[in-house]
Write a protein that holds these residues in place. Structure first.
Motif, PDB file in Angstrom:
ATOM      1  N   SER A  68      35.288  14.535-109.350  1.00 53.87           N
ATOM      2  CA  SER A  68      36.713  14.365-109.567  1.00 53.87           C
ATOM      3  C   SER A  68      37.494  15.606-109.146  1.00 53.87           C
ATOM      4  N   HIS A 117      44.076  11.769-109.610  1.00 55.41           N
ATOM      5  CA  HIS A 117      44.766  11.670-110.893  1.00 55.41           C
ATOM      6  C   HIS A 117      45.982  12.588-110.984  1.00 55.41           C
ATOM      7  N   ASN A 155      32.342   6.691-113.083  1.00 59.18           N
ATOM      8  CA  ASN A 155      32.682   7.397-114.319  1.00 59.18           C
ATOM      9  C   ASN A 155      33.072   8.847-114.040  1.00 59.18           C
ATOM     10  N   SER A 192      36.987  10.660-114.624  1.00 54.53           N
ATOM     11  CA  SER A 192      37.243  11.706-115.614  1.00 54.53           C
ATOM     12  C   SER A 192      38.160  12.772-115.018  1.00 54.53           C
ATOM     13  N   HIS A 193      39.056  13.256-115.817  1.00 53.91           N
ATOM     14  CA  HIS A 193      39.958  14.310-115.353  1.00 53.91           C
ATOM     15  C   HIS A 193      40.623  15.006-116.531  1.00 53.91           C
TER      16      HIS A 193
END
Lengths: 448, 317
Positions: free
Chosen positions: A246, B46, B312, B316-317
């Motif tokens: 991420s 995000h 997953n 997430s962040h």
């Protein structure tokens, strides 16, 4: 980012606020009638700034900076092998293309007994994909408390690939740089604690230098990059210190945007990314802005798909991959097996070949040279006609391979049947299905 | 030194939210529903916008034992693959979000047969169901109309719904409360055009998922990748006819490729068969997720596990 003609005009004497400079407005000494005309030519790269004798120093440096690529090209090299990253111009590949494919490095540790063997295997690995020989690009050597210099030396002897030196210790770094003499390795990394010593080494040994921040802190990263640049290091690689999916996606995207959309020179360098042992994370780095990608281990069953992924992502969307025109054998065909015509656009070829292969039915494929277009597109563009197909039939020696004289034409170009019968009077032309997916059923029911 | 400003991108558009499956409260029998879409950003960014629903993974099962599948797949599913109901249960146990039931091409496919199989699968699992015909217009029409009747109110996804047969499939979806999988060749405008045709028939846009087709890694994946990236950009820029969640079938594409299917007569440089095959499936899938896929259909349970882990991590962040 390149400036437009009008943006350049604002930096020339014609727009100057300094009367001493302004008086040279439209002086024609550059060879053009006005400053604006000259600016337009500069924008089109049809003139050189040095043609203007009166341009101000500040304007000059801004214009020169704008001419430099927004992401600096960094090249690591050894023995004729090179690994390059940088010079990218777009965020999405469909906007133009990605130019320098991500370089894949495999990591070994300096306390790893088989480091040289791994390096040799990585260096020797090559795999064929649509006629291209794909290879990995280099070895990263990590300081894990062993004999760093000896490992660098052993790796250098075992493979002819470029090297990345992964150590934060300037003493080991220097020993590694000495052992890597004769190559251009990447020194990785300068941190807020060691940057002065690392910058000095990078300059002395002419090695590109990674700057590493923690947790994606871009301000800390820029500060460090500016410091090592101030110390005379021009070839810089960025490690924003993120390792997970991420944050990597977010931070690498931000860096690419800053460099290309905000023209932020301070981050105008390629990125080094670490994928650990996760092929999907390596895949993300390949597609999303990693320049040098470090893998924790080497295995052909992982290297092959990653190399294909890289080849796919870095294919120029305007120049699709083509397969070599010719005769292809699917499922070991005998002389009585059907002969089907298709084009050399790779996707067309693969669709047809895949359907046949998975059906288990043997067949011959005549791949016509349609300049890399699909059947319908090639027909519409005049690149797939009776003449071209007949030429393929005659030059590829098809008749010698077959015990019959029947050809299957793609359903989309059924219209070519009459002409083809004229071109190939000895052959019976049959019209096959339009879509590759219908081929197996067609062969089962219509070919006997 | 002035601080670096994080370059965020705010979009005016938003991907439409689409819900698959219906619980008893909504006229179905599913234990739970699955909602995809709703994003106001490119995948997983995000810092730019919201991603209210994570992409989901469906497992493909077939109506009869797929003898032509790779031995790797037949071995891992074992006897479960011999019966669609037990296969659906096994897939649910492995962690699938959805079941994708595909009818194989067969001469004795009939509406009644399809009805029976769909009933067995609906009874065996509480997950929402996607039902695909063999991809031949006539057979698809025959069986999907019966499937739509049998699954009345379940909000099934019926596929494939393409230019050649969309009228029949959309009419069946309209009549019985289902969704459709709108499939076109890899092309932005063809995709848009089909969505327009379908919505012109009166099917609400929140009952369409877009299927831009994909190729496996090495077999045209980059075309699908860029088409999906362009479709998602168009959606975020406000083009209503592209604001639909995307479904792709990387499992089927991967396991057709020689790299995954077989180990016979392949070069040594291809490496270990299972390692290569799983990597082929997960890399095709993960790359498509990075370019905007909302529903991915896989075949191997190990791939399911790895791709779920990746999703997953990216959420997430």
């Amino acid at each position: 980012m390149a400036l437009s003609g009008l943006q350049i005009y604002k930096l020339l004497p014609g727009s100057s606020k300094n009367p001493e400079v302004k008086k040279h407005a439209n002086c024609k000494e550059c060879g053009f009638p006005t400053c604006l005309a000259f600016a337009m030519k500069l924008g089109q790269k049809q003139a050189k700034l040095s043609q203007c004798p009166h341009v101000e120093e500040e304007s000059k440096s801004r214009l020169e900076a704008s001419a430099a690529p927004p992401i600096r090209l960094i090249t690591l090299s050894a023995d004729g092998h090179k690994a390059t990253a940088g010079n990218e111009t777009v965020i999405f590949r469909h906007e133009k293309t990605f130019y320098h494919q991500a370089s894949l490095f495999v990591k070994v540790k300096d306390n790893q007994a088989d480091a040289a063997d791994v390096a040799a295997a990585v260096g020797a690995y090559t795999v064929d994909y649509v006629g291209m020989d794909l290879t990995l690009d280099g070895i990263a050597i990590e300081d894990a408390g062993g004999d760093f210099a000896a490992t660098v030396k052993a790796v250098k002897e075992a493979s002819s690939f470029p090297i990345i030196l992964l150590t934060d210790d300037p003493v080991k770094a220097e020993a590694g740089l000495k052992a890597a003499a004769g190559t251009t390795p990447l020194l990785s990394a300068a941190t807020p604690d060691n940057w002065e010593a690392m910058a000095k080494l990078a300059k002395q040994y002419k090695a590109p230098l990674t700057v590493r921040a923690a947790d994606g802190d871009l301000n800390a990263l820029v500060e460090l990059a500016e410091k090592v640049k101030g110390a005379g290091v021009e070839d810089i690689v960025l490690d924003p210190g993120v390792r997970d999916y991420s944050s990597s996606l977010a931070v690498f995207t931000q860096l690419r945007r800053l460099a290309l959309k905000k023209n932020e020179r301070k981050v105008g360098y390629p990125i080094i990314a670490f994928a650990g042992d996760d092929p999907m994370l390596a895949g993300q780095h390949i597609a999303k802005y990693g320049g040098f990608v470090v893998l924790d281990s080497f295995s052909p069953g992982t290297a092959y798909p990653l190399l294909v992924l890289r080849a796919n992502i870095f294919t120029d969307p305007q120049k699709p991959i083509q397969v070599q025109p010719g005769i292809y054998e699917i499922n070991k065909p005998q002389p009585d097996a059907p002969m089907m015509i298709t084009t050399n656009f790779s996707i067309t070829y693969f669709s047809v070949a895949n359907e046949l292969e998975s059906s288990g039915l043997p067949g011959w494929l005549l791949v016509a040279d349609a300049e890399g277009m699909s059947v319908l597109t090639a027909w519409a563009a005049g690149k797939l006609d009776a003449e071209r197909i007949a030429k393929g039939v005659n030059t590829f020696g098809i008749a010698d391979k077959l015990s019959h004289r029947r050809l299957i034409l793609p359903g989309h170009v059924a219209v070519l049947m009459g002409e083809l019968e004229e071109e190939l009077p000895d052959w019976e032309i049959k019209v096959g299905p339009r879509e590759a997916v219908d081929l197996p059923n067609y062969l089962k029911t219509q070919w006997g | 030194m002035p601080a670096i400003q994080i370059p965020t991108q705010k979009w005016s558009g938003k991907v439409r939210e689409v819900t698959l499956g219906a619980t008893a409260a909504d006229g179905g029998t599913r234990a739970k529903t699955v909602t995809v879409g709703g994003a106001t950003t490119l995948p997983f960014l995000h810092f730019d916008g919201e991603t209210p629903h994570a992409p989901v993974v469906a497992i493909e099962i077939q109506d009869r034992y797929p003898e032509d599948w790779s031995p790797i797949l037949l071995e891992v599913w074992g006897d479960a693959a011999k019966d669609p109901a037990s296969w659906a249960k096994a897939a649910e146990e492995k962690g699938a979000d959805l079941i994708y039931l595909k009818f194989a091409l067969n001469d004795d496919l009939s509406g009644d047969y399809a009805r029976k199989i769909v009933r067995q699968v609906l009874d065996a699992t509480g997950l929402p169901l996607i039902v695909f015909g063999p991809g031949q217009v006539e057979q698809d029409n025959d069986i999907l109309v019966s499937v739509a009747e049998e699954g009345e109110g379940e909000r099934l996804v019926l596929g494939v719904c393409e230019e050649k047969n969309y009228r029949t499939i959309v009419a069946a979806a309209l009549a019985h409360g289902h969704l459709v999988d709108a499939r076109t060749a890899m092309d932005v405008n063809l995709g848009k055009q089909l969505n327009i045709l379908i919505s012109d028939m009166g099917l609400p846009l929140d009952r369409i998922v877009m299927d831009p087709t994909t190729g496996a890694l090495g077999y045209g994946m980059e075309y699908g990748y860029s088409v999906m990236e362009r479709l998602r950009l168009a959606a975020l820029q406000g083009d209503g006819m592209t604001q639909l969640p995307m479904l792709v079938t990387p499992g089927e594409e991967t396991w057709r490729a020689k790299e995954a299917r077989t180990d016979e007569g392949v070069p040594e440089s291809w490496g270990d068969w299972t390692e290569r095959a799983i990597n082929w499936e997960v890399l095709t899938t993960s790359t498509l997720l990075e370019s905007g896929a909302d529903i991915v259909v896989l075949r191997h349970p190990e791939s399911l596990k790895r791709v779920k882990g990746m999703i997953n991590a990216l959420m997430s962040h």
